[in-house]
Design an enzyme around this catalytic site. Sequence first.
Site, short mmCIF file in Angstrom:
data_model
loop_
_atom_site.label_atom_id
_atom_site.label_comp_id
_atom_site.label_asym_id
_atom_site.label_seq_id
_atom_site.Cartn_x
_atom_site.Cartn_y
_atom_site.Cartn_z
N ARG A 15 50.67 33.49 51.87
CA ARG A 15 51.11 34.33 50.76
C ARG A 15 50.41 35.68 50.87
NH1 ARG A 15 49.25 31.13 45.78
NH2 ARG A 15 50.21 32.84 44.63
N LYS A 89 44.82 23.05 46.44
CA LYS A 89 45.28 22.66 45.10
C LYS A 89 46.72 23.09 44.84
CE LYS A 89 43.38 26.54 42.44
NZ LYS A 89 42.55 26.89 41.28
N ASP A 90 47.29 23.96 45.69
CA ASP A 90 48.69 24.36 45.55
C ASP A 90 49.66 23.41 46.26
OD1 ASP A 90 48.04 26.62 44.08
OD2 ASP A 90 48.05 27.96 45.82
N SER A 135 46.61 27.45 33.95
CA SER A 135 46.51 26.05 34.39
C SER A 135 46.59 25.10 33.20
CB SER A 135 45.17 25.86 35.12
OG SER A 135 44.75 24.51 35.11
N LEU A 136 47.55 24.15 33.26
CA LEU A 136 47.64 23.16 32.18
C LEU A 136 46.38 22.31 32.11
CD1 LEU A 136 51.30 21.78 32.15
CD2 LEU A 136 50.29 23.60 30.80
N ARG A 137 45.77 22.03 33.27
CA ARG A 137 44.51 21.26 33.28
C ARG A 137 43.42 22.01 32.51
NH1 ARG A 137 39.91 22.08 36.02
NH2 ARG A 137 40.97 23.71 37.20
N ARG A 138 43.23 23.29 32.87
CA ARG A 138 42.19 24.07 32.17
C ARG A 138 42.50 24.19 30.68
NH1 ARG A 138 42.25 28.23 37.00
NH2 ARG A 138 40.62 27.36 38.34
N ARG A 155 49.20 34.60 33.25
CA ARG A 155 49.59 34.61 34.65
C ARG A 155 49.06 35.83 35.39
NH1 ARG A 155 54.02 32.47 36.73
NH2 ARG A 155 52.94 32.96 38.65
N GLY A 156 49.23 35.81 36.71
CA GLY A 156 48.83 36.95 37.54
C GLY A 156 47.79 36.54 38.56
N ASN A 157 47.59 37.39 39.57
CA ASN A 157 46.55 37.10 40.56
C ASN A 157 45.16 37.35 39.95
OD1 ASN A 157 45.98 39.90 40.73
ND2 ASN A 157 47.45 40.18 42.38
N VAL A 158 44.13 37.07 40.73
CA VAL A 158 42.76 37.16 40.21
C VAL A 158 42.48 38.54 39.63
CG1 VAL A 158 40.33 37.15 40.89
CG2 VAL A 158 41.85 35.35 41.72
N GLN A 159 42.84 39.58 40.38
CA GLN A 159 42.55 40.94 39.93
C GLN A 159 43.28 41.27 38.63
OE1 GLN A 159 43.29 40.03 43.03
NE2 GLN A 159 41.44 40.57 44.17
N THR A 160 44.54 40.82 38.51
CA THR A 160 45.32 41.06 37.29
C THR A 160 44.68 40.37 36.10
OG1 THR A 160 47.37 41.23 38.57
CG2 THR A 160 47.59 40.78 36.22
N ARG A 161 44.23 39.15 36.29
CA ARG A 161 43.62 38.41 35.18
C ARG A 161 42.31 39.05 34.74
NH1 ARG A 161 44.90 32.04 36.68
NH2 ARG A 161 46.71 32.51 37.97
N CYS A 248 52.09 20.93 38.65
CA CYS A 248 51.64 21.91 37.65
C CYS A 248 52.05 21.50 36.24
CB CYS A 248 52.22 23.29 37.96
SG CYS A 248 51.52 24.07 39.42
#
Length: 311
Positions: A15, A89-90, A135-138, A155-161, A248
């Site tokens: 990705r 995990k994906d 994450s539904l788990r979190r 949602r979003g990638n690490v930097q977006t979050r 998920c």
Amino acid sequence: MQTKHPEKTIRIGTRGSQLALAQAHETRSRLMEAHGLPEDRFEIVVIKTSGDMIQDRPLSEVGGKGLFTKEIEVALLDGSIDLAVHSSKDMPTVLPDGLEISTFLPREDVRDAFISPKAATLSDLPEGAVVGSSSLRRQAMIRRLRPDISVVTYRGNVQTRLRKLEEGEVDATLLAAAGLNRLGLGDVVTSLLETDDFLPAVGQGAICIETRRDDRETLDLLSAIHDRETEICLLAERAFLKELDGSCRTPIGGLARFEGGKVSFRGLILKPDGREVHETSREGAAEDAAALGADAGQELKARGGPNFFAH
């Protein structure tokens, strides 16, 4: 001893997020070192997945885990790439015919990281605080520990979050410590959630490599960087997930450790609101890792009952 391989370009599918690219680069670096190969022998092939394109709603509503792997697996099957690098995990528990997870890199930190400008730990957040997580788990585990705070999809990638957190959209968020470490962002972590209280996702912290089952040349190349200890732990965790038909759409946590020749495993399932939880554990020999995980999954499936994940 360095292995001789024909002079062909080795195409690594991934990705396009910064984290996914960091994992692909780590794989390339390990292969270069193991075989004495130059960087120009490798091509990083970026493939956009459905999961990357859907940003406006929770993945649990549109198909779950396979959304991050499907297009990459198509490229692997049609020969456009030689190997695919994924976050374990994906990965769905059932792979397309002809493909296999052949290799695991040494596992990073398995824990979830708590990040907040307003509190040192999850338990220190004020009543009514807002925590963002995709994450539904979190989400379920936060609600279990802190039913008084609000949990929103994020949602979003690490930097977006991290940017959304900085802008005050939420008071705190949780991310995988492994991903932050691989991005050189370990310093943003406010505190780490210990696994005794906050069980990680199955496969968290582990990079896996997917290949064509009949591609002996690539399998031979990868064998030099395979980490057997991580494989043993993931055999238990993925067998547990498979029994629960985990995706998920289901809040599931699972973690295996390998110490002194023994595998120890803990797993749990939660209702999305965190109010009902079933946990179990197993310990046994390395060669029984998959059986231990499957047995734990069967137990929790029976304890939860047929409607546990209906929501």
